[in-house]
Design a protein around this motif. Structure first.
Motif, PDB file in Angstrom:
ATOM      1  N   GLU A   1       0.828  -1.204   0.000  1.00 10.87           N
ATOM      2  CA  GLU A   1       0.000   0.000   0.000  1.00 10.87           C
ATOM      3  C   GLU A   1       0.867   1.261   0.000  1.00 10.87           C
ATOM      4  O   GLU A   1       0.564   2.241  -0.693  1.00 10.87           O
ATOM      5  CB  GLU A   1      -0.906   0.007   1.239  1.00 10.87           C
ATOM      6  CG  GLU A   1      -1.933  -1.106   1.280  1.00 10.87           C
ATOM      7  CD  GLU A   1      -3.106  -0.838   0.354  1.00 10.87           C
ATOM      8  OE1 GLU A   1      -3.192   0.279  -0.187  1.00 10.87           O
ATOM      9  OE2 GLU A   1      -3.929  -1.757   0.162  1.00 10.87           O
TER      10      GLU A   1
ATOM     11  N   GLY B   1       2.363   1.855  -3.374  1.00  7.46           N
ATOM     12  CA  GLY B   1       1.318   2.362  -4.265  1.00  7.46           C
ATOM     13  C   GLY B   1       1.089   3.851  -4.078  1.00  7.46           C
ATOM     14  O   GLY B   1       0.919   4.595  -5.051  1.00  7.46           O
TER      15      GLY B   1
ATOM     16  N   TRP C   1       1.951   6.580  -7.043  1.00  4.43           N
ATOM     17  CA  TRP C   1       0.893   7.446  -7.591  1.00  4.43           C
ATOM     18  C   TRP C   1       1.313   8.911  -7.534  1.00  4.43           C
ATOM     19  O   TRP C   1       1.082   9.673  -8.467  1.00  4.43           O
ATOM     20  CB  TRP C   1      -0.408   7.233  -6.824  1.00  4.43           C
ATOM     21  CG  TRP C   1      -1.557   7.991  -7.429  1.00  4.43           C
ATOM     22  CD1 TRP C   1      -1.973   9.244  -7.110  1.00  4.43           C
ATOM     23  CD2 TRP C   1      -2.407   7.564  -8.488  1.00  4.43           C
ATOM     24  NE1 TRP C   1      -3.032   9.632  -7.892  1.00  4.43           N
ATOM     25  CE2 TRP C   1      -3.325   8.608  -8.750  1.00  4.43           C
ATOM     26  CE3 TRP C   1      -2.501   6.387  -9.226  1.00  4.43           C
ATOM     27  CZ2 TRP C   1      -4.301   8.503  -9.718  1.00  4.43           C
ATOM     28  CZ3 TRP C   1      -3.478   6.287 -10.196  1.00  4.43           C
ATOM     29  CH2 TRP C   1      -4.364   7.343 -10.438  1.00  4.43           C
TER      30      TRP C   1
END
Length: 230
Positions: free
Chosen positions: A66, A69, A73
């Motif tokens: 997570e 990620g 991003w």
């Protein structure tokens, strides 16, 4: 230290790390995200917040996945902004480009349609700029961030009337929509205590046979009717 205490410390560590990362990222991305909030900026901002929330709340998911990620991003968002600075064409693809919706005092119907705006939306955006009559506008441009930039006609631009000793007349009416897309706005007509016969006479005086031939009609403050045909 028991298992419950360990889980609390682990959770607090996750929250603290995400907080620090978001603080750093908002220092890098935040100014453009807020000052030039295009639809792309809006979506990326929401996504970053959503991923950050998942990092904090999804304790059963691997923290590293997570967290990576979230970082990736933000890196992609930063790269998109950097590419936009270097290439005008790619910037138009990413952020979009301005659209002229009023040109030389005329509403560009095709531009409204492509921008998914109706006449009520346009009137509302003009009123936010203290423009209550479309007749006052020479140009109106819908910006990529959704704001409307306007250029008034020379005779409607601000001037100090007191400096010129001009008496300011009290307006008879508040400029209001009377016809939009060929349809009469009966509510406004009744609010202004105007009859259908009065409207038909005004239309005939401008050599128009039917309200269906009118794209937009607006009552002016002096009681005259501004009309733009289809």
């Amino acid at each position: 230290m028991n298992l419950k205490d360990t889980n609390i410390i682990y959770l607090l560590s996750r929250i603290t790390l995400v907080f620090i990362v978001l603080l750093l990222l908002t220092r890098i991305l935040g100014k453009k995200q807020m000052s030039q909030l295009t639809f792309f900026n809006y979506i990326t901002g929401i996504t970053i917040g959503s991923i950050a929330a998942n990092v904090v709340s999804e304790s059963n998911q691997p923290f590293s996945d997570e967290f990576i990620g979230l970082i990736w991003w933000c890196v992609l968002t930063f790269l998109a902004g950097y590419i936009g600075l270097k290439s005008g064409k790619l910037r138009q693809i990413i952020d979009g480009q301005p659209t002229i919706v009023i040109k030389k005092g005329k509403i560009i119907r095709s531009a409204l349609k492509s921008s998914r705006l109706n006449l009520d939306d346009l009137s509302m955006m003009l009123r936010k700029q203290n423009i209550f009559s479309i007749k006052e506008v020479e140009y109106a441009i819908l910006e990529p961030n959704g704001d409307l930039s306007t250029l008034k006609k020379p005779e409607n631009q601000q001037i100090s009337k007191s400096d010129m000793n001009i008496t300011t007349p009290i307006p008879k009416y508040l400029p209001s929509e009377i016809i939009a897309d060929g349809k009469i706005i009966w509510h406004n007509l009744n609010e202004l205590n105007l009859s259908e016969d009065w409207l038909n006479n005004q239309i005939k005086m401008q050599n128009i046979s039917s309200s269906k031939d009118i794209l937009y009609a607006e009552l002016q403050s002096d009681g005259t009717l501004f009309i733009q045909k289809n």
